[in-house]
Design a protein around this motif. Structure first.
Motif, PDB file in Angstrom:
ATOM      1  N   ALA A 153      -5.219 -17.250 -33.588  1.00  0.00           N
ATOM      2  CA  ALA A 153      -5.760 -18.520 -33.104  1.00  0.00           C
ATOM      3  C   ALA A 153      -6.914 -18.346 -32.129  1.00  0.00           C
ATOM      4  N   ASN A 154      -6.967 -17.214 -31.437  1.00  0.00           N
ATOM      5  CA  ASN A 154      -7.894 -17.101 -30.317  1.00  0.00           C
ATOM      6  C   ASN A 154      -8.861 -15.920 -30.375  1.00  0.00           C
ATOM      7  N   ALA A 155      -8.593 -14.929 -31.219  1.00  0.00           N
ATOM      8  CA  ALA A 155      -9.437 -13.735 -31.243  1.00  0.00           C
ATOM      9  C   ALA A 155      -9.688 -13.300 -32.684  1.00  0.00           C
ATOM     10  N   PRO A 156     -10.474 -14.064 -33.436  1.00  0.00           N
ATOM     11  CA  PRO A 156     -10.725 -13.705 -34.834  1.00  0.00           C
ATOM     12  C   PRO A 156     -11.446 -12.373 -34.999  1.00  0.00           C
ATOM     13  N   GLY A 157     -12.033 -11.874 -33.927  1.00  0.00           N
ATOM     14  CA  GLY A 157     -12.693 -10.576 -34.002  1.00  0.00           C
ATOM     15  C   GLY A 157     -11.753  -9.394 -33.907  1.00  0.00           C
ATOM     16  N   ILE A 158     -10.492  -9.654 -33.659  1.00  0.00           N
ATOM     17  CA  ILE A 158      -9.481  -8.592 -33.593  1.00  0.00           C
ATOM     18  C   ILE A 158      -8.711  -8.570 -34.905  1.00  0.00           C
ATOM     19  N   THR A 159      -8.540  -7.369 -35.463  1.00  0.00           N
ATOM     20  CA  THR A 159      -7.796  -7.175 -36.706  1.00  0.00           C
ATOM     21  C   THR A 159      -6.547  -6.345 -36.435  1.00  0.00           C
ATOM     22  N   ILE A 160      -5.392  -6.845 -36.845  1.00  0.00           N
ATOM     23  CA  ILE A 160      -4.145  -6.074 -36.722  1.00  0.00           C
ATOM     24  C   ILE A 160      -4.027  -5.199 -37.966  1.00  0.00           C
ATOM     25  N   VAL A 161      -4.140  -3.886 -37.794  1.00  0.00           N
ATOM     26  CA  VAL A 161      -4.207  -2.978 -38.940  1.00  0.00           C
ATOM     27  C   VAL A 161      -2.858  -2.397 -39.331  1.00  0.00           C
ATOM     28  N   ASP A 162      -1.862  -2.458 -38.429  1.00  0.00           N
ATOM     29  CA  ASP A 162      -0.572  -1.852 -38.762  1.00  0.00           C
ATOM     30  C   ASP A 162       0.493  -2.380 -37.810  1.00  0.00           C
ATOM     31  N   VAL A 163       1.739  -2.417 -38.274  1.00  0.00           N
ATOM     32  CA  VAL A 163       2.904  -2.676 -37.435  1.00  0.00           C
ATOM     33  C   VAL A 163       4.000  -1.727 -37.877  1.00  0.00           C
ATOM     34  N   GLN A 164       4.651  -1.096 -36.898  1.00  0.00           N
ATOM     35  CA  GLN A 164       5.733  -0.153 -37.174  1.00  0.00           C
ATOM     36  C   GLN A 164       6.938  -0.520 -36.327  1.00  0.00           C
ATOM     37  N   TYR A 165       8.140  -0.258 -36.868  1.00  0.00           N
ATOM     38  CA  TYR A 165       9.397  -0.601 -36.197  1.00  0.00           C
ATOM     39  C   TYR A 165      10.172   0.680 -35.899  1.00  0.00           C
ATOM     40  N   ASN A 166      10.720   0.781 -34.690  1.00  0.00           N
ATOM     41  CA  ASN A 166      11.305   2.063 -34.266  1.00  0.00           C
ATOM     42  C   ASN A 166      12.729   1.985 -33.732  1.00  0.00           C
ATOM     43  N   ASN A 167      13.348   0.795 -33.754  1.00  0.00           N
ATOM     44  CA  ASN A 167      14.729   0.658 -33.254  1.00  0.00           C
ATOM     45  C   ASN A 167      14.906   1.203 -31.846  1.00  0.00           C
ATOM     46  N   SER A 168      13.902   0.954 -30.996  1.00  0.00           N
ATOM     47  CA  SER A 168      13.933   1.355 -29.583  1.00  0.00           C
ATOM     48  C   SER A 168      14.107   2.858 -29.405  1.00  0.00           C
ATOM     49  N   ASP A 169      13.606   3.635 -30.351  1.00  0.00           N
ATOM     50  CA  ASP A 169      13.661   5.101 -30.285  1.00  0.00           C
ATOM     51  C   ASP A 169      12.276   5.589 -29.861  1.00  0.00           C
ATOM     52  N   GLN A 170      12.180   6.118 -28.648  1.00  0.00           N
ATOM     53  CA  GLN A 170      10.875   6.484 -28.105  1.00  0.00           C
ATOM     54  C   GLN A 170      10.216   7.601 -28.906  1.00  0.00           C
ATOM     55  N   ALA A 171      10.995   8.561 -29.355  1.00  0.00           N
ATOM     56  CA  ALA A 171      10.429   9.662 -30.138  1.00  0.00           C
ATOM     57  C   ALA A 171       9.837   9.153 -31.448  1.00  0.00           C
ATOM     58  N   VAL A 172      10.556   8.259 -32.097  1.00  0.00           N
ATOM     59  CA  VAL A 172      10.043   7.668 -33.335  1.00  0.00           C
ATOM     60  C   VAL A 172       8.788   6.852 -33.051  1.00  0.00           C
ATOM     61  N   ALA A 173       8.813   6.076 -31.966  1.00  0.00           N
ATOM     62  CA  ALA A 173       7.656   5.256 -31.611  1.00  0.00           C
ATOM     63  C   ALA A 173       6.421   6.119 -31.360  1.00  0.00           C
ATOM     64  N   GLN A 174       6.610   7.273 -30.718  1.00  0.00           N
ATOM     65  CA  GLN A 174       5.460   8.137 -30.452  1.00  0.00           C
ATOM     66  C   GLN A 174       4.893   8.712 -31.750  1.00  0.00           C
ATOM     67  N   GLN A 175       5.773   9.080 -32.670  1.00  0.00           N
ATOM     68  CA  GLN A 175       5.316   9.566 -33.970  1.00  0.00           C
ATOM     69  C   GLN A 175       4.539   8.481 -34.707  1.00  0.00           C
ATOM     70  N   GLN A 176       5.043   7.249 -34.642  1.00  0.00           N
ATOM     71  CA  GLN A 176       4.367   6.144 -35.312  1.00  0.00           C
ATOM     72  C   GLN A 176       2.989   5.897 -34.704  1.00  0.00           C
ATOM     73  N   ALA A 177       2.926   5.886 -33.374  1.00  0.00           N
ATOM     74  CA  ALA A 177       1.643   5.651 -32.717  1.00  0.00           C
ATOM     75  C   ALA A 177       0.647   6.752 -33.045  1.00  0.00           C
ATOM     76  N   ALA A 178       1.121   7.996 -33.060  1.00  0.00           N
ATOM     77  CA  ALA A 178       0.240   9.122 -33.380  1.00  0.00           C
ATOM     78  C   ALA A 178      -0.315   8.990 -34.802  1.00  0.00           C
ATOM     79  N   ALA A 179       0.550   8.574 -35.738  1.00  0.00           N
ATOM     80  CA  ALA A 179       0.107   8.418 -37.128  1.00  0.00           C
ATOM     81  C   ALA A 179      -0.907   7.287 -37.252  1.00  0.00           C
ATOM     82  N   ILE A 180      -0.702   6.211 -36.538  1.00  0.00           N
ATOM     83  CA  ILE A 180      -1.647   5.090 -36.584  1.00  0.00           C
ATOM     84  C   ILE A 180      -3.001   5.521 -36.027  1.00  0.00           C
ATOM     85  N   ILE A 181      -2.986   6.253 -34.928  1.00  0.00           N
ATOM     86  CA  ILE A 181      -4.239   6.721 -34.321  1.00  0.00           C
ATOM     87  C   ILE A 181      -4.970   7.662 -35.273  1.00  0.00           C
TER      88      ILE A 181
END
Length: 319
Positions: A185-213
């Motif tokens: 609604a407010n920032a059409p210049g921003i594109t969401i390129v990915d969403v990942q779910y990690n079940n509150s597991d920090q190690a999994v979340a870090q792997q996901q973030a690294a892969a997205i980067i």
């Protein structure tokens, strides 16, 4: 946009008369002095602070408060076992934070069948009329606040990703949706390129973030929907030597330290002490036959390095 803002529901919400339910809650053989609290977790700083608020309410109101939760926020069977254990003891009311909002209706129905009123907290139970009230953060509005601050950081343009703690709990769903809706609604210049779910597991979340980067060399930002995800995203950005801005949710000490150092731009903190306190006090009102609001907003704040020491922020964080 750097001023902290607490959002609460406007006065005048419809009051839900639940005197009949409360009267049933005082069923024969039930314990009218015990409120059973079953949370999503037990030992994390967030749930420890919820527990402190719930127990403080019990002390102030002359109630016995039992507090349980599984060791991990993925252990739905264990949480169901704890619900069954609470049911056997026939408390005056149940205060419950659902791990899987869609899969626990059968267990809650057993409380309804036993005439034990239920107050939901943290996560509601969509599609169910069993909880007479829900005490929670307005997660959509809080995530929209995070989106507006990330947009400011990025001058409203660039690629961003979402690191989400849960695809099944209402908190995860609402935070993802609130962020997406504000951006659309407010920032059409921003594109969401990915969403990942990690079940509150920090190690999994870090792997996901690294892969997205790695897959998006020009990634401009990351929104993480919980404390573990925010810390993981910041660590992944640092390890990769990337420039993506990170905004988070919640306020554990590691995340707050990363905000102080500048590795995280800022975050939205809930108010878990008030959440626990208000959930138990609402349950007491239900048992006493009083009318309560169907949704009770326990509040939230945006905080960053500029306002982290403000008294209202310090009261809400849970490091």
């Amino acid at each position: 946009m750097n001023l902290s803002r607490r959002h609460v529901l406007a006065a005048g919400l419809t009051l839900i008369p639940i005197a009949g339910v409360a009267a049933c809650g005082r069923s024969e053989g039930g314990d009218n002095k015990t409120i059973a609290v079953v949370a999503k977790g037990y030992a994390s700083p967030f749930w420890a602070t919820v527990k402190a608020g719930a127990e403080a309410a019990g002390k102030d109101l002359g109630l016995t408060v039992t507090f349980n939760g599984p060791d991990t926020e993925t252990d739905v069977p264990r949480q169901n076992d704890q619900l069954q254990q609470a049911l056997v003891k026939r408390p005056a009311a149940l205060v419950f934070a659902a791990l899987d909002s869609d899969a626990q209706g059968t267990v809650l129905q057993q409380f309804a069948d036993a005439s034990i009123p239920v107050v939901a907290f943290d996560s509601g139970v969509p599609g169910s009329d069993i909880p007479v009230a829900t005490v929670a953060t307005d997660n959509k509005a809080a995530a929209a606040e995070a989106a507006s601050h990330l947009s400011d950081q990025l001058n409203a343009t660039g690629k961003v990703a979402i690191i989400c703690h849960s695809q099944t709990s209402l908190t995860g769903q609402d935070r993802e949706q609130g962020f997406r809706e504000w951006i659309a609604a407010n920032a059409p210049g921003i594109t969401i390129v990915d969403v990942q779910y990690n079940n509150s597991d920090q190690a999994v979340a870090q792997q996901q973030a690294a892969a997205i980067i790695q897959a998006n060399a020009d990634l401009a930002g990351i929104f993480a929907t919980d404390d573990d995800g925010a810390v993981a995203a910041a660590q992944a950005v640092q390890t990769a030597g990337a420039s993506a801005k990170v905004v988070g949710f919640d306020s554990g000490k590691p995340q707050m330290d990363l905000i102080t150092s500048g590795a995280i731009a800022g975050s939205v903190t809930q108010n878990p002490y008030q959440m626990g306190y208000q959930a138990v006090s609402t349950a007491k009102e239900v048992v006493d036959g009083k009318s309560v609001e169907k949704f009770i907003d326990s509040g939230y704040y945006w905080y960053d390095a500029t306002n982290m020491q403000d008294p209202e922020i310090q009261e809400a964080v849970y490091d």
